[in-house]
Design a protein around this motif. Structure first.
Motif, PDB file in Angstrom:
ATOM      1  N   THR A  14       1.082  -1.300   0.115  1.00  0.00           N
ATOM      2  CA  THR A  14      -0.006  -0.060  -0.007  1.00  0.00           C
ATOM      3  C   THR A  14       0.865   1.235  -0.086  1.00  0.00           C
ATOM      4  O   THR A  14       1.813   1.298   0.658  1.00  0.00           O
ATOM      5  N   ARG A  15       0.470   2.113  -0.742  1.00  0.00           N
ATOM      6  CA  ARG A  15       1.093   3.406  -0.805  1.00  0.00           C
ATOM      7  C   ARG A  15       0.414   4.720  -0.505  1.00  0.00           C
ATOM      8  O   ARG A  15      -0.607   4.887  -1.237  1.00  0.00           O
ATOM      9  N   ALA A  16       0.829   5.647   0.295  1.00  0.00           N
ATOM     10  CA  ALA A  16       0.120   6.643   0.753  1.00  0.00           C
ATOM     11  C   ALA A  16       0.941   8.040   0.185  1.00  0.00           C
ATOM     12  O   ALA A  16       2.195   8.069   0.252  1.00  0.00           O
ATOM     13  N   LEU A  17      -0.045   9.092  -0.118  1.00  0.00           N
ATOM     14  CA  LEU A  17       0.843  10.352  -0.458  1.00  0.00           C
ATOM     15  C   LEU A  17       0.026  11.059   0.531  1.00  0.00           C
ATOM     16  O   LEU A  17      -1.119  11.247   0.872  1.00  0.00           O
ATOM     17  N   ILE A  18       1.132  11.869   1.151  1.00  0.00           N
ATOM     18  CA  ILE A  18       0.940  12.862   2.454  1.00  0.00           C
ATOM     19  C   ILE A  18       1.107  14.165   1.634  1.00  0.00           C
ATOM     20  O   ILE A  18       2.327  14.504   1.398  1.00  0.00           O
ATOM     21  N   ALA A  19       0.110  14.961   1.370  1.00  0.00           N
ATOM     22  CA  ALA A  19       0.084  16.342   0.891  1.00  0.00           C
ATOM     23  C   ALA A  19       0.242  17.370   2.006  1.00  0.00           C
ATOM     24  O   ALA A  19      -0.619  17.530   2.664  1.00  0.00           O
ATOM     25  N   VAL A  20       1.519  18.198   1.933  1.00  0.00           N
ATOM     26  CA  VAL A  20       1.488  19.165   2.996  1.00  0.00           C
ATOM     27  C   VAL A  20       1.635  20.482   2.518  1.00  0.00           C
ATOM     28  O   VAL A  20       2.257  20.699   1.446  1.00  0.00           O
ATOM     29  N   THR A  21       0.966  21.437   3.182  1.00  0.00           N
ATOM     30  CA  THR A  21       1.147  22.616   2.785  1.00  0.00           C
ATOM     31  C   THR A  21       2.649  23.408   2.844  1.00  0.00           C
ATOM     32  O   THR A  21       3.636  22.994   3.195  1.00  0.00           O
ATOM     33  N   GLY A  22       2.878  24.249   1.677  1.00  0.00           N
ATOM     34  CA  GLY A  22       4.106  24.758   1.403  1.00  0.00           C
ATOM     35  C   GLY A  22       4.366  25.797   1.892  1.00  0.00           C
ATOM     36  O   GLY A  22       5.456  26.826   1.793  1.00  0.00           O
ATOM     37  N   VAL A  23       3.333  26.791   2.711  1.00  0.00           N
ATOM     38  CA  VAL A  23       3.793  27.926   3.259  1.00  0.00           C
ATOM     39  C   VAL A  23       3.614  28.027   4.717  1.00  0.00           C
ATOM     40  O   VAL A  23       3.545  27.060   5.547  1.00  0.00           O
TER      41      VAL A  23
END
Length: 243
Positions: A2-11
């Motif tokens: 299983t593969r997860a993408l954690i999308a994190v704010t860049g500001v």
């Protein structure tokens, strides 16, 4: 696997109603705890940010008052985040391939209110996950990242769905509600979400509606992550087994 993408704010800021910038970023516990839950479950985790910039933690999240009065807990979270090599060199969010991931998760902090909430490209990414019937998950202010997801008619992709996010009451309790351009609960309701929250502020509250997984606040991050593990890892095992 299983593969997860954690999308994190860049500001590292959130623009308030008077034009001033409130220093913030991502909320440390809401990245640290889910990351640990995911990796403990054998999930391969990729971290990505807009433009591939190094994300900034909201340093308030290391303070004792936000960690049950424990200075040690804040330092433990900080040390854990510093040990995650992917945080120092994240992938470029705009270049990720949805086919490579089983689900996407967005941690909170006020940062997503500034960038992900206004990103058409991120909204398009969420639509790809939804079209593929892959879980879209967000906790606390991370739920703001759902706002730019639109269908071909420009309608919000999650209208009519039941979800949760940082409440107006909780924003008032941290002292930022009177200074905000907009409040997340209000915005979600206005766009057509069926918003729900825990009976008491700061209590754990996790909501699942189809492929949409949301948690209200930091207390909800572990429960949300464990629900994702339960639903995605177990489902992947069944698929890989050809059942």
């Amino acid at each position: 696997m299983t593969r997860a993408l954690i999308a994190v704010t860049g500001v590292d800021y959130w623009t308030l109603a008077d034009g001033s910038k409130h220093a913030c970023g991502y909320w440390p516990e809401e990245l640290s705890t889910p990351y640990q839950v995911f990796t403990d479950a054998g999930i391969d985790v990729t971290i990505a940010t807009p433009g591939g910039v190094t994300p900034t933690p909201d340093h308030a999240g290391f303070a004792p008052e936000y960690n049950g009065g424990s200075a040690e807990e804040g330092q433990r979270i900080k040390a854990h985040l510093e040990s995650i090599a992917a945080l120092a060199s994240p992938e470029v969010l705009e270049e990720v391939d949805v086919a490579s991931f089983d689900f996407i998760f967005v941690p909170g902090g006020h940062g997503p209110m500034e960038d992900l909430a206004e990103s058409e490209s991120f909204g398009a990414l969420l639509r790809q996950f939804t079209d593929a019937d892959k879980p879209v998950a967000a906790v606390c202010h991370g739920t703001a990242a759902l706002l730019p997801a639109r269908n071909d008619d420009g309608e919000w992709l999650f209208a009519g769905r039941t979800l949760t996010a940082f409440s107006n009451e909780e924003e008032r309790l941290v002292g930022l509600a009177p200074r905000a351009k907009w409040l997340l609960e209000d915005r979600l309701r206005g766009d057509g979400a069926v918003y729900t929250s825990a009976p008491d502020a700061w209590a754990e509250w996790v909501v699942v509606d189809g492929n949409l997984y949301t948690g209200q606040n930091p207390a909800s991050s572990e429960g949300l992550a464990r629900r994702l593990v339960l639903d995605t890892v177990d489902r992947r095992v069944v698929v890989d087994a050809g059942v």
